[in-house]
Each structure stands twice: as structure tokens, then as C-alpha cells.
Design an enzyme around this catalytic site. Structure first.
Site, PDB file in Angstrom:
ATOM      1  N   ASP A   1       0.857  -1.181   0.000  1.00 60.97           N
ATOM      2  CA  ASP A   1       0.000   0.000   0.000  1.00 60.97           C
ATOM      3  C   ASP A   1       0.897   1.236   0.000  1.00 60.97           C
ATOM      4  O   ASP A   1       2.074   1.171   0.301  1.00 60.97           O
ATOM      5  CB  ASP A   1      -0.973  -0.006   1.177  1.00 60.97           C
ATOM      6  CG  ASP A   1      -0.268   0.064   2.516  1.00 60.97           C
ATOM      7  OD1 ASP A   1       0.942  -0.190   2.549  1.00 60.97           O
ATOM      8  OD2 ASP A   1      -0.923   0.367   3.507  1.00 60.97           O
ATOM      9  N   LYS A   2       0.321   2.372  -0.366  1.00 64.27           N
ATOM     10  CA  LYS A   2       1.129   3.577  -0.549  1.00 64.27           C
ATOM     11  C   LYS A   2       1.639   4.154   0.768  1.00 64.27           C
ATOM     12  O   LYS A   2       2.745   4.662   0.835  1.00 64.27           O
ATOM     13  CB  LYS A   2       0.309   4.638  -1.286  1.00 64.27           C
ATOM     14  CG  LYS A   2       0.106   4.307  -2.748  1.00 64.27           C
ATOM     15  CD  LYS A   2      -0.911   5.194  -3.396  1.00 64.27           C
ATOM     16  CE  LYS A   2      -0.377   6.559  -3.656  1.00 64.27           C
ATOM     17  NZ  LYS A   2      -1.310   7.405  -4.394  1.00 64.27           N
ATOM     18  N   THR A   3       0.857   4.088   1.801  1.00 60.61           N
ATOM     19  CA  THR A   3       1.223   4.795   3.032  1.00 60.61           C
ATOM     20  C   THR A   3       1.899   3.916   4.075  1.00 60.61           C
ATOM     21  O   THR A   3       2.544   4.417   4.972  1.00 60.61           O
ATOM     22  CB  THR A   3      -0.027   5.408   3.678  1.00 60.61           C
ATOM     23  OG1 THR A   3      -0.923   4.335   4.007  1.00 60.61           O
ATOM     24  CG2 THR A   3      -0.701   6.389   2.737  1.00 60.61           C
TER      25      THR A   3
END
Length: 94
Positions: free
Chosen positions: A52-54
Site C-alpha cells: 500500500d502507498k502509506t
């Protein structure tokens, strides 16, 4: 069959050799031994990489679950077997 100019073919082959030499000289992956110049194509064959990006869901930790390579499919419980395969494949003959 397509016609490719010889100069383009030579340029592509030289680029592959340069990429392979760069990978082998990379200090972040010590002990790398490049055996052919198709490394860039082989690295491009990764099918899935989940993240995931975060990092909020994974806390920026990716946990090894399973790997499928030509000898077979291995789970996280078979890591010692994977290590032995890698060591035997990369051992230098005396």
C-alpha cells in the site's frame, strides 16, 4: 519476423551488458553474480508485488508468504530449503 537495424541490435546488447555490470557492481546487493545479460528481462517478469502507498496497513513490513520459482513452490516454512538451493547454485568450484 521484423527487420531490425543492426546498429539498434548492437545498442540493445550493449545496454544489456551495461545493466548486468551495474547490477553486479551494486553495493546494496553484495555477492551478486551475473551469469548472463538477460537480467533486465528476467527482472521484468515479476507478476505481483503487493503493497500500500502509506504503509498504514502493513506498517511498511512485507512478510514472506510464498515464492514460485522453476524448481517448485515454497512457503515461509521452507526458507532453509530455499537457502540450501541458493547456496548450492552459487557455490564456486574449487
Amino acid at each position: 519476423s521484423y527487420i531490425i537495424p543492426i546498429s539498434m541490435r548492437v545498442s540493445l546488447d550493449m545496454a544489456k551488458i551495461l545493466y548486468s555490470m551495474t547490477i553486479q557492481a551494486d553495493n546494496q546487493i553484495p555477492g551478486t553474480l551475473v551469469r548472463n545479460s538477460t537480467i533486465p528481462e528476467e527482472l521484468g517478469r515479476v507478476d505481483y508485488l503487493l503493497s500500500d502507498k502509506t504503509g498504514t496497513l502493513t506498517q511498511n513490513d512485507m512478510i514472506f508468504k510464498k515464492i514460485r520459482v522453476p524448481p517448485g513452490e515454497y512457503t515461509d516454512e521452507q526458507v532453509p530449503l530455499i537457502r540450501s538451493h541458493v547456496r548450492s547454485a552459487t557455490e564456486k568450484p574449487e
